[in-house]
Design an enzyme around this catalytic site. Structure first.
Site, PDB file in Angstrom:
ATOM      1  N   SER A 188       0.829  -1.194   0.000  1.00  0.00           N
ATOM      2  CA  SER A 188       0.000   0.000   0.000  1.00  0.00           C
ATOM      3  C   SER A 188       0.871   1.255   0.000  1.00  0.00           C
ATOM      4  CB  SER A 188      -0.938  -0.047   1.211  1.00  0.00           C
ATOM      5  OG  SER A 188      -1.970   0.885   1.101  1.00  0.00           O
ATOM      6  N   ASP A 424      -8.007  -6.074  -6.289  1.00  0.00           N
ATOM      7  CA  ASP A 424      -7.906  -4.834  -5.519  1.00  0.00           C
ATOM      8  C   ASP A 424      -8.406  -3.682  -6.369  1.00  0.00           C
ATOM      9  OD1 ASP A 424      -7.218  -2.782  -3.763  1.00  0.00           O
ATOM     10  OD2 ASP A 424      -5.108  -2.773  -4.375  1.00  0.00           O
ATOM     11  N   HIS A 477      -5.995  -6.139  -1.730  1.00  0.00           N
ATOM     12  CA  HIS A 477      -4.967  -5.142  -1.436  1.00  0.00           C
ATOM     13  C   HIS A 477      -3.879  -5.689  -0.513  1.00  0.00           C
ATOM     14  CE1 HIS A 477      -3.654  -1.009  -1.595  1.00  0.00           C
ATOM     15  NE2 HIS A 477      -3.712  -0.858  -0.291  1.00  0.00           N
TER      16      HIS A 477
END
Length: 500
Positions: A188, A424, A477
């Site tokens: 991330s 994601d 994610h």
């Protein structure tokens, strides 16, 4: 009269003793940081040693970063040392420890209600093949803190500088690991953290800074990288995954001239907002997983929307928040961060909790003073409650083009793996693949499937200069959370230098 061989032996012994006195053997890991047991874990023993504690990066303000180290269950003396960073900016790396690739699986405690979670050994922990260290960064995140609250006003560059100071001091505390291969990993917003920390590490190596870090490369999952790629991918990906109709997609594509983010006109922005509104109830961090959005979060997400208020309030509910295992996480207003530089907190946006997130297990465990004592963390009285995503910091995205960092380090010979969960919606994989290709390297391993247990686990493409792109089929994610077996498989193979 003594023989010549005796004098030679005497001189050899004398020289050896002198060498030991002048150059004593490297000290072992600090005993005061050893974790001897954990509340909630009732196994006979840990499969490997654990260490945890603080490293002070600024003595004046007592700015200290917290780490938790899990030694390799295989061969800690020779296995790589890997630093793990969650994103945010502002997410604690205990997120990864509790919910992703840490040594334990956390389950709700038995009665009475509110009891500590139960910890079971995780068969897919990344400590199976590496020494892995979870770092809360910057100060103010997780268990890291400063006595000077002005330190909580920070940004990418200061965070990277502090992390480099941490690493230098950490390797002084653990000299036995100075020769081990060292990698940095995360997901991330760590897509920003890791290249900027790497820049500090590489500059330190060039300058001959001691202790010398045996840095080999990094791997990043679903990384925040470049707004023109990351943020422009939302609408096309939603259409490609069948989440919006072709009519809606064609309408926004024509109105916005193929640009779905940035300085667009009001009509284009309204159509983009409508797409976001249509997808508001999805788990954007894994579209295959369930999600719940509370109305206050919807209001926060669409506070600056061009949609009429009546439209924004359609579909609001007053359902109670379900108590269940955490679903997604890593919720951070990335669009605002990359667009404006300053990163607002969810509290600043008016939300009371994070979308798609139930962090009850981690919060219950990490806010227990018995747990804090066991892991050598400061008490709540001093540093406050643990938060998955903190509102304490005031963070600014202050770096340049991150793609240039990747080109710089790969050209220097460092190994880089960019991997993406292919479901994601937050940072969709097609645009990540696009910026990887934009670096311009020759393809040496053309797009093909990679396998785990005789099944296609995803797809990969390899480039010159040790650059690899990898997808993980069905993951979101946070890849190790959704696909732990496959995550350990590609992680193990990449660290070993094997092909996928």
């Amino acid at each position: 009269m003594a023989s010549p061989s005796f004098f030679f032996f005497f001189l050899l012994v004398t020289a050896t003793v002198a060498a030991v006195i002048l150059c004593p053997p490297a000290a072992a890991a600090p005993k005061e940081h050893l974790v001897t047991g954990l509340p909630g874990f009732h196994g006979a023993s840990f499969p490997s040693k654990h260490y945890a504690g603080y490293v002070t990066v600024d003595e004046t303000s007592e700015r200290s970063l917290y780490y938790y180290l899990v030694l390799s269950e295989r061969d800690p003396a020779t296995d790589p040392v890997v630093l793990w960073l969650n994103g945010g900016p502002g997410c604690s790396s205990f997120d990864g420890f509790v919910y992703e690739n840490g040594p334990f699986i956390f389950e709700p405690g038995s009665s009475p209600a509110g009891s500590l979670p139960r910890l079971h050994l995780n068969p897919y922990s990344w400590s199976k093949v590496s020494n892995i260290m979870y770092l809360d960064s910057p100060a103010g995140v997780g268990m890291s803190y400063s006595l000077n609250k002005s330190d909580y006003t920070t940004g990418d560059l200061k965070t990277a500088a502090d992390a480099h100071k941490f690493l230098l001091k950490w390797f002084e505390l653990y000299p036995e690991f100075q020769s081990n291969p060292f990698y940095i990993s995360g997901e991330s917003y760590a897509g920003i953290y890791i290249p900027t920390i790497t820049d500090e590490v590489v500059k330190g190596i060039k300058k001959g800074v001691e202790p010398r870090i045996n840095f080999k490369g990094y791997l990043i999952g679903n990384p925040a990288t470049d707004a023109d790629y990351d943020m422009n991918s939302f609408v096309p990906f939603a259409h490609g995954m069948g989440l919006i109709s072709t009519d809606m997609y064609e309408g926004v594509k024509i109105t916005c001239h193929g640009t779905f983010w940035g300085n667009v006109d009001s009509l284009c922005q309204e159509k983009i907002d409508r797409v976001h509104w249509e997808l508001k109830d999805l788990n954007k961090y894994n579209i295959l997983e369930p999600c719940y959005h509370r109305p206050d979060i919807q209001e926060a997400l669409f506070a600056n929307s061009s949609l009429p208020l009546s439209f924004r309030r359609l579909g609001e509910t007053d359902r109670p928040f379900p108590v269940r295992k955490r679903m997604a996480g890593r919720s951070w207003p990335l669009r605002l961060a990359l667009k404006y530089g300053h990163v607002p907190t969810w509290a600043g946006l008016g939300g009371r909790s994070l979308p798609c997130t139930n962090d009850e297990l981690a919060t219950t465990w990490l806010d227990d003073e018995g747990v804090r004592a066991a892991i050598h963390a400061k008490s709540k009285n001093l540093i406050g409650s643990w938060e998955l995503y903190t509102a304490r910091k005031d963070f600014t995205h202050d770096t340049g083009k991150i793609v240039l960092y990747h080109k710089k380090f790969t050209s220097l010979g460092y190994r880089v793996l960019i991997y993406s969960g292919d479901h994601d919606l937050c940072i969709p994989h097609p645009k990540t693949e696009a910026w990887v290709k934009s670096i311009g390297y020759k393809v040496v391993d053309r797009w093909r499937p990679w396998f785990f247990e005789d099944q296609v686990a995803g797809y990969t493409e390899g480039y010159d200069h040790n650059l690899t792109f990898l997808t993980i089929k069905g993951a979101g994610h946070a890849v190790p959370e959704y696909k732990p077996k496959e995550a350990l498989a590609f992680y193990s193979r990449w660290l070993a230098g094997e092909t996928f």
